[in-house]
Every structure is written in structure tokens, then in C-alpha cells.
Design an enzyme around this catalytic site. Structure first.
Site, PDB file in Angstrom:
ATOM      1  N   ASP A  11      27.432   9.937  -1.509  1.00  0.00           N
ATOM      2  CA  ASP A  11      26.206   9.260  -1.930  1.00  0.00           C
ATOM      3  C   ASP A  11      26.135   9.354  -3.447  1.00  0.00           C
ATOM      4  OD1 ASP A  11      23.790   8.005  -2.028  1.00  0.00           O
ATOM      5  OD2 ASP A  11      22.712   9.439  -0.783  1.00  0.00           O
ATOM      6  N   GLU A 106      26.923   4.263  -0.912  1.00  0.00           N
ATOM      7  CA  GLU A 106      26.968   5.281   0.141  1.00  0.00           C
ATOM      8  C   GLU A 106      28.009   4.898   1.185  1.00  0.00           C
ATOM      9  OE1 GLU A 106      23.761   7.361   3.232  1.00  0.00           O
ATOM     10  OE2 GLU A 106      23.169   5.653   1.989  1.00  0.00           O
TER      11      GLU A 106
END
Length: 472
Positions: A11, A106
């Protein structure tokens, strides 16, 4: 569940805002908020400096400005973010053939499938190397979670933020999850969380102790059984390399409610053109045309029409959306419009739409002009993040609209004398520019007339100097 932490979740840290800080030396270490800047805009991403003031994603921009009045507020540059995302995804692809992107910033990676890790030590080494490669390639940081399942890997990456790595050894999941809030589990949003709280369940251990039967009674068979398994740390979902898109859609929120029926129809046609552009870019066609209308009182209506076969014809989609609009009462005003296509396929049934194609060919230049004008109006739009088309008076923008779109805060410009810079703000016929580059010291600020012939929009510079294009 795996016996080794070979599922990796990456992320990127405050991605949009971090990219803007990396591109603009004068903003580093300062609060930055990216999103729609109109009265109804929302925050897409806030830098960690802005988060200290309570600003967070999905917050109304007006509230963000009250909390952090001195932050830099910028319009998103999605093409720029996508280019960085492509670099990151390429690095992930070198690790494994199984990479599952969740968004621009992500993704999950199956390290076992790539043959790079089979235990905690080797998985950690891969994760640390990935973080270093991302920093060297993009100038940005990402947080990495490693675990034996997707759910736990995602929780680990959240704990690693910002700019860290957390590895959770398989077998420790229940101990990790037990004291946490039920909201940490996938699928438990505010409504479900409140429902569980009223039943006396606030932590994950409460869910595990309640038992599957009780959760099924409260939440239904599918959700209750799934939640009970997750509360015990079980998650056997595989990393899926490709996700099939179920629909393609675009929508715009307006600063001021639209009342004029002709204007509303024009906006629907413009959205249909944009939707078809995305549809074609994805290599799909679709059978069901969907119109979304949010009215002045926040009530949202959705209407759909299913065609005899899939299409990617802009005329067909535009006319279907127009027919759907005729069935919607817009008397009180409209604050949001959206057009989508679902029932996707990778082919079209041209013979079913021969008449529509003939009409499109006959219209020729008129349709082409409409598409070009629509692109001009929506070029700087935040793709649903705020007022993407509030200033547009129709398919063809006037002079003032073109100027406003051209000098959007945060967007790149180049001056014949001063070189590369970015727009700090504009108004009353003037535009203020800070001249600096990602690898320079904070630059000087200068103000010009909005029609200065020596000032023009430009492409973003790369964040890492070694990737400069020739002449940049």
C-alpha cells in the site's frame, strides 16, 4: 491459510498527496490535500501532515479547509498517478506472475508463485528489497504487509504505515485479531459494526466466542459464516492475477444544482461519450446502459435499459441514456449525473446496430466536435471527486471556462523564460506559478496574466531525474 507468510500486500503511503509533494519541493513536509476543489468536492488523499489536523479521505472539502486552512489544496492529476502506478506494478510483476491490483496504489502479490520466498526470512528479504526498489524508481514510499492470508497481510501493511514492513507469522492470527475492533475485518462497515455493537460484540474475540450460529442469525447465512471464519483468522482467498470488470461508468457532481432540462441532457450525452471512451479503452462492449441521477434532496435514482446485444457505439449509448433521462423527474434540480455500461463482453454485435452506425456516420463531424468539446470541458475533472463539470455551460465551453480548467491548482506549466513550474492558484485574470522541479530546491513564485503567450500547460516531470525525457 499458508504455513509461511508468502502473501504480500503493498500500500503506497498517502499516494496522491505524496506524489504531489515529491513533484513539488516547496510542499514537502507541509499539509497537502488532493481532491475536488468545488463547494461539493471531497478529499481524495491527505498527506500525513494534513491528517494531523483531522483531514482524511472522503471528507467534504469545505470541512477539510476549516480544519487545515493553510494546507495546499490541489486538483488530482490522474494521468500522472497512473504513470507512477504502472512503474510500481511493473516492479511487483517481477516478483510473481500472480499480482492482484486493488487500485492505483495497492496490490496483493503471491510470493510463493514467484518462487522467491518459502519462509519468513526470505519473504521479509523480498519485501525490504521491494520497498527499496520502489523508492529508487519512483521517489515514493510504500508500506508492506506479509502474512499467510490476504486479510492478515492487509492488516499488517496498515500497521506498517508509513514507510514500514510488518510480517505476521502464520499461527498468530487469533492472538493478533482478538482484542481488535470488529471494524478491522473486511466487510464490517459502520452499519454492520453498529449492529454487532448492539448485540454486545465490539471486538473480534467477541465474534469468535459468539459462534457461527449466532452470527448467521444476526447477519444472514453468507455474511455470518464468512465473518465467523475471519474472526478466527481463516482466510483462504487466493491472489487473483486478473479481475474481470463488471461495469464501466463515469459520473460528475455539480457545484450548483442543474435545473435546465437542455443542460441536463447535454451533460448526460457528454458523460455517455466519456463512458464509451473508457469502455473501448478496456477492450469491452456492454449490453446494459445505466443512468444515475442524484437529485436536489440527495435522493438517488438509477434507471437501466438492456439492449439486444453488446455495443461500444457512442451514438447507441448516448441515445439510450437520453431515453432513460426522459423517465426521470428533474424538476427540483440535479446535483449528480452518471452514465454506465454493464453486462460487459469482449465483442460487439455490429449487425444489430447498423441503423445507429449509419446515423453516426451521417452526423460525422458533429459527433467528433462534440467529443472534442467534451474532452476539453472534462480534461481537468477529478473523475467523480467533486465538481468535474460545474463550470461547463454545455458541450462547448466558453472562454472563462477554458481559462479556469487550464490553470487548475497543482497542474504543470512551462514558461518560455522561467521553465517548468506548477499552478498555485488563479483568478481575476491572473495565474500564480511556482517554478521548481522535483530535484530542485523550492522555487520562486511569479504571477502572470492568464493569457500570457509565454505560459502554457505541460506534461508532468518524472519524480526521479534519471528518467527525464529528452528535452524535459
Amino acid at each position: 491459510m499458508r504455513a509461511a507468510p508468502t502473501i504480500l500486500h503493498l500500500d503506497m503511503d498517502a499516494f496522491f498527496a505524496a506524489a504531489e509533494q515529491a513533484a513539488k519541493p516547496s510542499l514537502r513536509g507541509k499539509p497537502v490535500v488532493v481532491g475536488g476543489l468545488g463547494p461539493r468536492g471531497v478529499v481524495a488523499t491527505a498527506s500525513y501532515e494534513a491528517r494531523r489536523f483531522g483531514v482524511h479521505s472522503a471528507m467534504p472539502m469545505g470541512q477539510a479547509r476549516r480544519l487545515a486552512p493553510n494546507a495546499a489544496y490541489l486538483v488530482p492529476r490522474f494521468a500522472f498517478y497512473r504513470s507512477i502506478s504502472e512503474q510500481v506494478m511493473e516492479l511487483l510483476g517481477r516478483l510473481s506472475p500472480l499480482v492482484e491490483p486493488l487500485s492505483l496504489d495497492e496490490a496483493f502479490v503471491d510470493l510463493e508463485a514467484g518462487g522467491l520466498a518459502d519462509d519468513g526470512a526470505s519473504a521479509r528479504a523480498v519485501g525490504e528489497r521491494l520497498r527499496a526498489d520502489i523508492l529508487a524508481t519512483t521517489g515514493l514510499t510504500g508500506s508492506v504487509g506479509l502474512a499467510g492470508s490476504k486479510m492478515i497481510a492487509k492488516i499488517a501493511s496498515e500497521e506498517a504505515k508509513p514507510d514500514g514492513l510488518v510480517l505476521i507469522e502464520p499461527g498468530t492470527e487469533r492472538e493478533l485479531l482478538g482484542p481488535r475492533s470488529v471494524r478491522i475485518l473486511p466487510g464490517v462497515g459502520p452499519a454492520t459494526g453498529e449492529h454487532l455493537r448492539r448485540a454486545g460484540m465490539t471486538t473480534v474475540s467477541d465474534l469468535a466466542e459468539a459462534g457461527e450460529d449466532e452470527l448467521v442469525r444476526l447477519l444472514g447465512r453468507a455474511h455470518g459464516a464468512s465473518l465467523h471464519r475471519m474472526a478466527q483468522g481463516y482466510d483462504d482467498r487466493p491472489v487473483v492475477a486478473e479481475r474481470d470488470a463488471k461495469s464501466v461508468s463515469v459520473e460528475d457532481t455539480f457545484d450548483v444544482d442543474l435545473h435546465d432540462r437542455v443542460r441536463i441532457r447535454t451533460e448526460v450525452e457528454r458523460l455517455a461519450e466519456r463512458c464509451v471512451g473508457r469502455l473501448r479503452a478496456s477492450g469491452h462492449s456492454g449490453r446494459t446502459i445505466v443512468l444515475k441521477v442524484r437529485r436536489y434532496d440527495f435522493s438517488t435514482l438509477t434507471r437501466s435499459e438492456t439492449l439486444r446485444g453488446p455495443t461500444d457505439d457512442p451514438v447507441v449509448v448516448r441515445e439510450a441514456a437520453g431515453r432513460l433521462l426522459e423517465a426521470v423527474d428533474t424538476t427540483g434540480g440535479v446535483r449528480l449525473l452518471g452514465v454506465g455500461v454493464s453486462g460487459l463482453a469482449d465483442y460487439t454485435q455490429e449487425d444489430l446496430f447498423a441503423q445507429a452506425e449509419a446515423e453516426a456516420e451521417a452526423e460525422g463531424e458533429r459527433v467528433g466536435a462534440s467529443v472534442a468539446a467534451s474532452a476539453a470541458v472534462s480534461g481537468a475533472a477529478a473523475e467523480g471527486l467533486g465538481s468535474a463539470s460545474a463550470a461547463a455551460g454545455g458541450a462547448v465551453p466558453d472562454e472563462s471556462v477554458a481559462v479556469e480548467r487550464r490553470w487548475a491548482p497543482g497542474h504543470d506549466v512551462r514558461h518560455a523564460v522561467h521553465g517548468a513550474g506548477w499552478v498555485q492558484g488563479s483568478g481575476v485574470g491572473r495565474v500564480t506559478v511556482r517554478f521548481e522541479e522535483p530535484w530542485s530546491a523550492p522555487g520562486r513564485v511569479r504571477t502572470f496574466s492568464v493569457d500570457d503567450p509565454e505560459l502554457e500547460p505541460s506534461e508532468p516531470l518524472p519524480l526521479v531525474r534519471g528518467e527525464c525525457r529528452a528535452g524535459a
